[in-house]
Design an enzyme around this catalytic site. Structure first.
Site, PDB file in Angstrom:
ATOM      1  CE  LYS A  65      -4.070  -2.022   2.247  1.00 13.76           C
ATOM      2  NZ  LYS A  65      -5.022  -1.894   3.378  1.00 13.76           N
ATOM      3  CD  GLU A  77      -9.095  16.617   0.918  1.00  8.05           C
ATOM      4  OE1 GLU A  77      -9.134  17.125   2.057  1.00  8.05           O
ATOM      5  OE2 GLU A  77      -9.887  16.916   0.004  1.00  8.05           O
ATOM      6  CG  ASP A 101      -8.596   0.392   4.100  1.00  6.90           C
ATOM      7  OD1 ASP A 101      -9.396  -0.454   3.640  1.00  6.90           O
ATOM      8  OD2 ASP A 101      -7.371   0.198   4.172  1.00  6.90           O
ATOM      9  N   GLY A 130      -1.125   2.061  13.034  1.00  7.06           N
ATOM     10  CA  GLY A 130      -0.699   1.643  11.702  1.00  7.06           C
ATOM     11  C   GLY A 130      -1.565   2.255  10.615  1.00  7.06           C
ATOM     12  CB  ALA A 132      -6.126  -0.263   9.976  1.00  7.61           C
ATOM     13  CG  ASN A 152       0.810   1.921  18.599  1.00  3.93           C
ATOM     14  OD1 ASN A 152       0.037   1.072  18.170  1.00  3.93           O
ATOM     15  ND2 ASN A 152       2.107   1.880  18.368  1.00  3.93           N
ATOM     16  CB  SER A 156       7.755   6.831  18.840  1.00  9.26           C
ATOM     17  OG  SER A 156       7.902   5.477  18.443  1.00  9.26           O
ATOM     18  CB  ILE A 221     -10.753  -2.954  11.883  1.00 14.95           C
ATOM     19  CG1 ILE A 221      -9.311  -3.214  12.299  1.00 14.95           C
ATOM     20  CG2 ILE A 221     -11.145  -1.509  12.141  1.00 14.95           C
ATOM     21  CD1 ILE A 221      -8.311  -2.554  11.384  1.00 14.95           C
ATOM     22  CD  GLN A 251     -11.797  -2.788   0.848  1.00 13.94           C
ATOM     23  OE1 GLN A 251     -11.122  -2.031   0.142  1.00 13.94           O
ATOM     24  NE2 GLN A 251     -11.955  -4.070   0.578  1.00 13.94           N
TER      25      GLN A 251
END
Length: 282
Positions: A65, A77, A101, A130, A132, A152, A156, A221, A251
């Site tokens: 991706k 966009e 997505d 990530g 998603a 997360n 970072s 998800i 999607q």
């Protein structure tokens, strides 16, 4: 005959051919949709050559991706905001890329919760940072929520997501340390898991939902299993839940429309078809 594909590495487990094949048959269209296995080292060449093989476009899945994002001529966009492309098409000789997505997740929330559900949501908690998670946050930034917390295990990565998506957004975007989730959950009317925790073969995602708002929605998800440990815990607290399968189905709609000229519907019959395939693979 219009031809489309899904490309990835590995690709044999993709359910996209089932989805698009169902729609091709349902609408009586003369078209095809196939899996194509391409290793990362060969993806650049594939991106340049697929139009010469008669393909109108296709879907891109792991791990291509980000490479697709860099390799297309033009991007929508929402693809720009997410930094990844999962849908390709040729328009006037130009290779375009989109990230569906974003719309897939939001369309599934709308279909599951009904029109206007977001009016009750001021604070959102997104777990994971990530690709998603970026799509989920980008979609939610178009709705009238006030704050989105991104948590997360590697803080970072959450910092990077917030930095990248904060620009130009009226929605407050903040990070939360994983250890501090207990302070965010009581304020979150929508909690979304975008991590792999709870997926078949992965450790469960365990959150203390006892103090979640009574009107909270918990979405995951992950769709194998369909009811993850997180969704089971949410249901035990009488919270509304949204499973991950609908995002996969919704999607796929924009790509099918681009390649085959028909806007398909996500129906109970399609959902049952994919669920039956999931059960057969267990």
């Amino acid at each position: 005959m219009a031809k489309a594909f899904v490309v990835g590495h590995p690709i044999k487990h993709s359910r996209s051919p089932l989805i698009h094949g169902y729609w091709l048959k349902q609408y009586g269209l003369d078209g095809s949709y196939e899996r194509i296995e391409v290793a990362p080292v060969n993806f650049g060449d594939f991106l340049k050559s697929f139009p010469t093989r008669g393909f109108a476009g296709g879907n891109v899945t792991i791990p291509h991706k980000e490479m697709a994002f860099l390799g297309v001529d033009r991007r929508t966009e929402q693809a720009e905001r997410v930094g990844a492309v999962n849908t390709l098409w040729i328009e006037d000789g130009v290779l375009w890329g989109d990230n569906t997505d974003v719309t897939g997740f939001m369309a599934h929330l709308d279909a599951s919760l009904g029109t206007g559900w977001e009016q009750d949501v001021e604070t959102v908690l997104v777990l994971g940072a990530g690709g998603a998670a970026r799509a989920v946050v980008a979609g939610l930034q178009n709705r009238p929520c006030k704050r989105i917390f991104v948590a997360n295990r590697t803080l970072s990565k959450a910092d990077d997501l917030v930095r990248d998506l904060r620009r130009g957004s009226p929605v407050g975007l903040e990070t939360s340390a994983w250890e501090a989730l207990g302070r965010v959950i009581p304020h979150a009317q929508l909690i979304v898991n975008t991590t792999s925790l709870g997926m078949a073969g992965q450790p469960p995602l365990t959150l203390d939902l006892a103090k979640a708002p009574r009107n909270a929605v918990v979405a995951d998800i992950v769709y194998v299993p369909l009811e993850t440990p997180l969704l089971a815990a949410a249901a035990a607290h009488n919270l509304r839940t949204v499973d991950g399968l609908g995002m996969l189905l919704h999607q796929a709609v924009p790509g099918f429309r681009r390649w085959f000229g028909v806007t398909p519907e996500v129906t109970p019959e399609l959902r049952a078809l994919i669920l039956a395939d999931i059960e057969a693979q267990r």
